[in-house]
Design a protein around this motif. Structure first.
Motif, mmCIF file in Angstrom:
data_model
loop_
_atom_site.group_PDB
_atom_site.id
_atom_site.type_symbol
_atom_site.label_atom_id
_atom_site.label_comp_id
_atom_site.label_asym_id
_atom_site.label_seq_id
_atom_site.Cartn_x
_atom_site.Cartn_y
_atom_site.Cartn_z
ATOM 1 N N LEU A 119 0.825 -1.217 0.000
ATOM 2 C CA LEU A 119 0.000 0.000 0.000
ATOM 3 C C LEU A 119 0.850 1.253 0.000
ATOM 4 C CD1 LEU A 119 -2.689 1.455 0.187
ATOM 5 C CD2 LEU A 119 -2.444 1.437 2.662
ATOM 6 N N ILE A 120 1.793 1.315 0.947
ATOM 7 C CA ILE A 120 2.538 2.561 1.087
ATOM 8 C C ILE A 120 3.404 2.805 -0.147
ATOM 9 C CG2 ILE A 120 4.435 1.490 2.399
ATOM 10 C CD1 ILE A 120 3.100 4.981 2.974
ATOM 11 N N LEU A 121 4.017 1.736 -0.671
ATOM 12 C CA LEU A 121 4.865 1.925 -1.845
ATOM 13 C C LEU A 121 4.024 2.291 -3.066
ATOM 14 C CD1 LEU A 121 7.446 -0.959 -1.399
ATOM 15 C CD2 LEU A 121 7.870 1.476 -1.232
ATOM 16 N N PHE A 122 2.931 1.572 -3.262
ATOM 17 C CA PHE A 122 2.076 1.871 -4.411
ATOM 18 C C PHE A 122 1.582 3.310 -4.343
ATOM 19 C CE2 PHE A 122 -0.778 1.217 -7.825
ATOM 20 C CZ PHE A 122 -1.971 1.826 -7.504
ATOM 21 N N ARG A 123 1.130 3.703 -3.168
ATOM 22 C CA ARG A 123 0.567 5.038 -3.018
ATOM 23 C C ARG A 123 1.627 6.104 -3.278
ATOM 24 N NH1 ARG A 123 -2.793 5.565 2.278
ATOM 25 N NH2 ARG A 123 -0.703 5.640 3.162
ATOM 26 N N ASN A 124 2.802 5.916 -2.720
ATOM 27 C CA ASN A 124 3.840 6.919 -2.922
ATOM 28 C C ASN A 124 4.339 6.968 -4.351
ATOM 29 O OD1 ASN A 124 3.701 7.314 -0.120
ATOM 30 N ND2 ASN A 124 5.798 8.065 -0.144
ATOM 31 N N ILE A 125 4.468 5.817 -5.006
ATOM 32 C CA ILE A 125 4.945 5.851 -6.380
ATOM 33 C C ILE A 125 3.923 6.543 -7.272
ATOM 34 C CG2 ILE A 125 5.749 4.511 -8.359
ATOM 35 C CD1 ILE A 125 6.580 2.319 -6.456
ATOM 36 N N THR A 126 2.658 6.203 -7.125
ATOM 37 C CA THR A 126 1.650 6.852 -7.972
ATOM 38 C C THR A 126 1.553 8.338 -7.663
ATOM 39 O OG1 THR A 126 0.064 5.898 -6.429
ATOM 40 C CG2 THR A 126 0.066 5.009 -8.642
ATOM 41 N N THR A 127 1.566 8.699 -6.388
ATOM 42 C CA THR A 127 1.510 10.122 -6.057
ATOM 43 C C THR A 127 2.719 10.849 -6.630
ATOM 44 O OG1 THR A 127 0.527 9.479 -3.963
ATOM 45 C CG2 THR A 127 1.172 11.768 -4.203
ATOM 46 N N GLY A 128 3.897 10.239 -6.493
ATOM 47 C CA GLY A 128 5.099 10.853 -7.036
ATOM 48 C C GLY A 128 4.973 11.095 -8.530
ATOM 49 N N LEU A 129 4.497 10.079 -9.241
ATOM 50 C CA LEU A 129 4.347 10.227 -10.685
ATOM 51 C C LEU A 129 3.302 11.281 -11.016
ATOM 52 C CD1 LEU A 129 4.518 6.506 -11.853
ATOM 53 C CD2 LEU A 129 6.140 8.324 -12.355
ATOM 54 N N ARG A 130 2.260 11.308 -10.212
ATOM 55 C CA ARG A 130 1.190 12.245 -10.504
ATOM 56 C C ARG A 130 1.595 13.679 -10.188
ATOM 57 N NH1 ARG A 130 -4.337 9.465 -9.260
ATOM 58 N NH2 ARG A 130 -3.078 7.845 -10.205
ATOM 59 N N ASN A 131 2.530 13.867 -9.276
ATOM 60 C CA ASN A 131 2.932 15.215 -8.900
ATOM 61 C C ASN A 131 4.018 15.798 -9.785
ATOM 62 O OD1 ASN A 131 1.098 15.314 -6.894
ATOM 63 N ND2 ASN A 131 2.531 14.926 -5.236
ATOM 64 N N VAL A 132 4.409 15.048 -10.810
ATOM 65 C CA VAL A 132 5.379 15.607 -11.749
ATOM 66 C C VAL A 132 4.719 16.800 -12.430
ATOM 67 C CG1 VAL A 132 6.575 15.167 -13.908
ATOM 68 C CG2 VAL A 132 6.540 13.432 -12.138
ATOM 69 N N PRO A 133 5.408 17.937 -12.520
ATOM 70 C CA PRO A 133 4.774 19.117 -13.111
ATOM 71 C C PRO A 133 4.223 18.816 -14.499
ATOM 72 C CG PRO A 133 7.000 19.633 -12.360
ATOM 73 C CD PRO A 133 6.801 18.180 -12.126
ATOM 74 N N VAL A 134 2.981 19.203 -14.692
ATOM 75 C CA VAL A 134 2.309 18.901 -15.952
ATOM 76 C C VAL A 134 3.020 19.544 -17.133
ATOM 77 C CG1 VAL A 134 0.150 19.127 -17.214
ATOM 78 C CG2 VAL A 134 0.109 18.734 -14.783
ATOM 79 N N ASP A 135 3.555 20.742 -16.909
ATOM 80 C CA ASP A 135 4.169 21.430 -18.031
ATOM 81 C C ASP A 135 5.471 20.760 -18.468
ATOM 82 O OD1 ASP A 135 6.218 23.443 -16.277
ATOM 83 O OD2 ASP A 135 4.332 22.865 -15.343
ATOM 84 N N ALA A 136 6.182 20.160 -17.521
ATOM 85 C CA ALA A 136 7.407 19.458 -17.919
ATOM 86 C C ALA A 136 7.051 18.276 -18.821
ATOM 87 C CB ALA A 136 8.168 18.969 -16.688
ATOM 88 N N VAL A 137 5.980 17.572 -18.467
ATOM 89 C CA VAL A 137 5.576 16.428 -19.287
ATOM 90 C C VAL A 137 5.071 16.913 -20.646
ATOM 91 C CG1 VAL A 137 3.955 14.520 -19.476
ATOM 92 C CG2 VAL A 137 4.996 15.044 -17.290
ATOM 93 N N ASP A 138 4.314 18.007 -20.625
ATOM 94 C CA ASP A 138 3.793 18.532 -21.882
ATOM 95 C C ASP A 138 4.936 18.976 -22.792
ATOM 96 O OD1 ASP A 138 2.277 21.414 -23.160
ATOM 97 O OD2 ASP A 138 1.572 19.388 -23.544
ATOM 98 N N ALA A 139 5.900 19.679 -22.198
ATOM 99 C CA ALA A 139 7.044 20.116 -22.992
ATOM 100 C C ALA A 139 7.782 18.908 -23.556
ATOM 101 C CB ALA A 139 7.987 20.956 -22.138
ATOM 102 N N ALA A 140 7.950 17.879 -22.719
ATOM 103 C CA ALA A 140 8.664 16.688 -23.174
ATOM 104 C C ALA A 140 7.939 16.044 -24.343
ATOM 105 C CB ALA A 140 8.792 15.689 -22.026
ATOM 106 N N ARG A 141 6.625 15.934 -24.209
ATOM 107 C CA ARG A 141 5.858 15.309 -25.288
ATOM 108 C C ARG A 141 5.949 16.159 -26.544
ATOM 109 N NH1 ARG A 141 1.183 13.620 -22.805
ATOM 110 N NH2 ARG A 141 2.224 11.626 -22.489
ATOM 111 N N GLY A 142 5.853 17.495 -26.350
ATOM 112 C CA GLY A 142 5.908 18.399 -27.492
ATOM 113 C C GLY A 142 7.252 18.353 -28.195
#
Lengths: 243, 259, 388
Positions: A119-142
């Motif tokens: 539970l704790i690992l799953f929750r932290n990994i997903t939260t970590g991934l979800r908290n990556v700044p959206v604009d960094a991901v958008d820029a990367a994709r772009g």
């Protein structure tokens, strides 16, 4: 008069702390500890083994689940519910629920301990991934990075702080729970604390409790610090201040 | 017990045997005593919950005020967070053993141990929840003329309530779980069948394990509902805000895609 | 100078439509326009008009429902999205620098993807950092958190230009910057564009920015309809309909000020002096000037202080005489921004400097007022930006 009294008190003190008198009264006896310390290394080793193996397997499973949930968001809810339920079941109960299936021994202990890390690992990994700044991901994709490249080069590195925080918590929790592993027949420091069979006096012998319990706490603290240090080394960009 | 006490040795096995023990009392392994059945199991469950409840309530009475105060004055973060880190690292068995070895057995001591275990999550969560109330909100309240105590009670506490409840939930689950080993200190609970296989047999251990698991899940779910109930609607809307992450697909548009 | 700048290409929108399933109206409705090679096309309009959607269809971050977008004559659907995007520069409002990578590593992202050699990458990064007026040695190993907002924005642009793509997509790139730095960044970008001639699709909600930056402006209405596609001068003097007229704003005459640059007008001359010059000589030099004051410049010709009559009473020009000569107007500033600068310090005139900071003349309110009287078609063309 004073010197004599003091000497007598001192004598009594040491008498209580050494020799058969101390042990008989189940007190805290440094000399006994010194004599018997070697009996604790084995259980400590078992304890470390159980913790690390459970943590490793748990991380592997949680990581796989987290990546899956990252790609298919709807999975997050069900996985959290299942791992949450597994986590809620008290470890002792879990050991005994597993006994008919996996028998007494390390396997039962490891299976149960592993499920607690999920539970704790799953929750932290997903939260970590979800908290990556959206604009960094958008820029990367772009810029032309594929989904997998984004995951590896952008999302996971940026999720690392949260992931490592989860590993820290999972580690200390597992160390704590592993003390109960002896219920499942897995040995560990818990056996030393509780069981008279271990030959170290059981739960009422102060010396035994202090040593065995102390070692468990020490193990948790040291491991915690190591992971913390690793975190500082792996994340140079968090060490620098702002402009 | 005036009802007959059957000897069911060898009649069932495994999980079936365990369920049987929950619902029907039987002759104990060592003989001479009637064990099991809803009466006894229920009794043990009640004892289990009793010691847990007392511990959690005391922990709340201690930790919440302290957490509120520290969070309000925005100091003591290291303490509030470390107490949880350290608390997590202390194995419940070791803690119980310390108390038993140095202070002896009994209800009071067990309650003490459980309370100590319950405090860290509540304290940390109360501190964090209170601290997270935006400074501007607090300043505004101060400006309107509320006293410090009123600010804590009327502004910070309600806003921090969901987080505090999450902490109470974590605590309660941990306490109920740890109460399983209370028999080590001579306090009866659902751990009793687990620690006395000579009386209750394998079926007893398994049965107790099942009941403990179910009770813990129930406590968690119950407090979960309570947590949702105390979350102000305004905060709930926030956590369900539309997913802002854009996906490379034709799917439902994120809010920003329409500009 | 940058290594072989690739030739610019044209972008064509052909009846491009984006319809989200379940939505009542399309987000973009049969958009057709052509962006010439080396031109900046600004998509502008109110919230929800589809400008960002249209831009993001160019690099397939959003899929086209019907119609097509052709870059250099080839449909964007011909190649895999990732491949396509590596040849298009992409700069967004929040910049999106990777916090865990240094500036150099950020800029090197696409070159690394294309497997350039380490040396070539290093060279290119330094080149780009210099291009955006940042000192490579100082900045290349810093993390984004250590940079100011303006610096981050510049690095974002550098990153977009890393592999010298012929096409640049920019979504409100200067939106997150404070107004003062925004002006500066806009000017710098235009200077850059003069050197590099990229084909740029630029999205903004700010009509003033559109007028300043665009060679052509496309005004979009809600629902993704194209209201007008024209050069700024034409749009200001002949708005296509009521919507465009209202969107451009009632102050169209004043907006025309944005079409002129400071370099387009005749600046006033004043006598200059450096510290230690003979006052007699300075006064002689003032005979010819349009103003009864002199300008103290440093050894490189950069303006320092105004010298009034009372400051020219000694034998030689003193170092601390006079009043600070501010603000400094950029030769490439648009007239509107220059007017704003003058108004902000309640001054009637200010020294104008070129890209290197060297004094080039004095701009005054009178000059601007005169410029306002000029008819629209005598206004600027950005292709006349001379690179010094």
């Amino acid at each position: 008069m004073n010197a004599v009294v003091l000497a007598q008190l001192g004598n009594d003190f040491f008498q209580k702390r050494t020799g058969a008198g101390c042990v008989q009264s189940q007190g805290f006896c440094p000399s006994w500890i010194a004599d018997h310390i070697n009996e604790y290394w084995g259980p400590l080793g078992e304890h470390v083994f159980l913790t690390l193996v459970s943590l490793a397997i748990g991380f592997g499973i949680a990581f796989t689940l987290a990546i899956l949930a990252h790609k298919r968001r709807w999975l997050t809810g069900p996985i959290t519910a299942v791992t949450g339920a597994l986590y809620t079941i008290p470890s002792v109960a879990a050991f005994f629920l597993l006994l008919p299936i996996t028998g007494r021994g390390n396997l039962t202990a490891i299976v149960a301990l592993t499920t607690y890390t999920l539970l704790i690992l799953f929750r932290n990994i997903t939260t970590g991934l979800r908290n990556v700044p959206v604009d960094a991901v958008d820029a990367a994709r772009g810029m032309g990075l594929t989904d997998n490249q984004i995951l590896r080069q952008v999302e996971l590195p940026l999720a690392l702080p949260e992931i490592l925080a989860g590993v820290r918590i999972a580690f200390t929790t597992t160390v704590g729970l592993a003390t109960l592993a002896f219920f499942a027949g897995g040995g560990g420091l818990g056996e030393q604390i509780y069981s008279e069979k271990a030959g170290t006096g059981g739960i009422f012998f102060k010396s035994n409790v202090v040593v065995a319990g102390g070692l468990a706490i020490l193990l948790a603290a040291v491991g915690d610090l190591i992971i913390l240090a690793g975190q500082r080394i792996a994340l140079p960009w968090r060490r620098v201040g702002n402009a | 017990m005036s009802l007959p006490c059957p000897d069911v040795a060898g009649r069932h096995s495994g999980f079936v045997d365990a369920f049987d023990l929950i619902f029907h009392h039987r002759e104990s392994i060592s003989g001479g005593v009637c064990v099991g059945g809803p009466g006894e199991i229920g009794h043990l469950a009640l004892l289990h919950l009793e010691v847990s409840l007392v511990a959690v309530v005391i922990a709340v009475l201690i930790a919440v005020p302290v957490g509120l105060w520290l969070g309000h004055i925005r100091k003591g973060e290291f303490l509030a967070v470390s107490v949880s880190n350290v608390g997590r690292a202390v194995p419940s068995l070791a803690l119980l053993a310390f108390f038993v070895a140095f202070l002896g057995v009994g209800f009071t001591n067990v309650t003490l141990v459980l309370t100590l275990l319950a405090i860290p999550p509540i304290l940390t969560n109360t501190y964090v929840g209170t601290r997270q109330v935006e400074a501007e909100t607090v300043a505004a309240a101060r400006g309107v003329g509320l006293t410090e105590a009123q600010i804590v009670g009327q502004v910070e506490l309600p806003l921090a309530l969901p987080t505090i409840f999450a902490g109470i939930r974590t605590s309660a689950v941990a306490v109920v779980a740890t109460a399983t080993i209370a028999p080590l200190a001579n306090v009866q609970s659902l751990g009793t069948p687990i620690l006395e296989p000579q009386t209750y047999g394998d079926a007893g251990q398994l049965a107790a394990a099942i009941v403990v698991a179910l009770i813990t899940l129930a406590v968690d779910a119950g407090l979960g509902m309570a947590q949702r109930a105390v979350t102000p609607r305004g905060l709930k809307v926030g956590t369900h805000a539309p997913e802002r992450r854009r996906r490379f697909s034709l799917g439902t548009p994120a809010k920003t895609e329409t500009t | 100078m940058p290594e072989d700048v690739k030739p610019a290409v044209s972008i064509e929108f052909r009846e491009v439509t984006k319809q989200y399933p379940g939505a009542a109206e399309p987000a973009v409705d049969k958009l057709s326009l052509e962006v010439g090679a080396g031109e900046i096309c600004v998509l502008v309009g109110p919230s929800g008009c589809g400008k960002t959607t249209a831009m993001r269809m160019c690099n397939r971050l959003i899929d086209i429902t019907s119609g097509d977008i052709l870059i250099d004559g080839a449909s964007v659907t011909q190649r895999s999205p990732a491949e396509l995007r590596r040849e298009i520069g992409y700069a967004i409002q929040q910049i999106g620098l990777f916090p865990h990578l240094t500036v150099a590593e950020n800029v090197a992202t696409v070159p690394k993807l294309l497997k350039w050699s380490k040396d070539r990458i290093r060279q290119r990064v330094d080149e780009l950092l210099e291009l955006i007026s940042l000192d490579p040695a100082e900045v290349r190993d810093r993390y984004p958190a250590q940079l100011s907002g303006g610096q981050r924005q510049r690095v974002g642009v550098a990153r977009a230009l890393a592999v010298d793509p012929p096409v640049l997509l920019m979504d409100e790139p200067f939106g997150a910057i404070d107004p003062i730095n925004r002006e500066r960044l806009q000017n710098e970008f235009l200077r850059l564009q003069a050197k590099l001639s990229k084909t740029v699709v630029f999205v903004t909600h700010d009509i003033d920015e559109a007028i300043k930056m665009g060679d052509k402006i496309a005004v979009l209405k809600k629902g993704g309809h194209l209201a007008q596609y024209a050069a700024p001068a034409e749009m200001l003097s002949r708005p296509a309909d009521k919507f465009v007229e209202q969107f451009v704003g009632a102050d169209r005459a004043l907006k025309r000020l944005a079409l002129q640059r400071v370099r387009d007008v005749d600046l006033w001359k004043v006598g200059t002096a450096t510290v230690g010059d003979l006052v007699g000589q300075v006064r002689a030099g003032m005979e010819d000037s349009d103003l009864d004051i002199a300008l103290l410049v440093d050894d490189e010709g950069r303006p320092q202080r105004w010298l009034y009559d009372r400051d020219l009473q000694t034998d030689r020009v003193q170092a601390n005489a006079g009043a600070a000569a501010k603000p400094l107007i950029d030769l490439d500033d648009i007239m509107r921004d220059a007017l704003g600068d003058l108004l902000s310090v309640e001054s009637r005139y200010a020294p104008v400097v070129d890209a290197k900071g060297v004094f080039a003349g004095v701009l005054s309110m009178d000059i601007i007022a005169h410029a306002l009287n000029l008819p629209a078609d005598q206004a600027r063309s950005s292709s006349e930006l001379i690179v010094e």
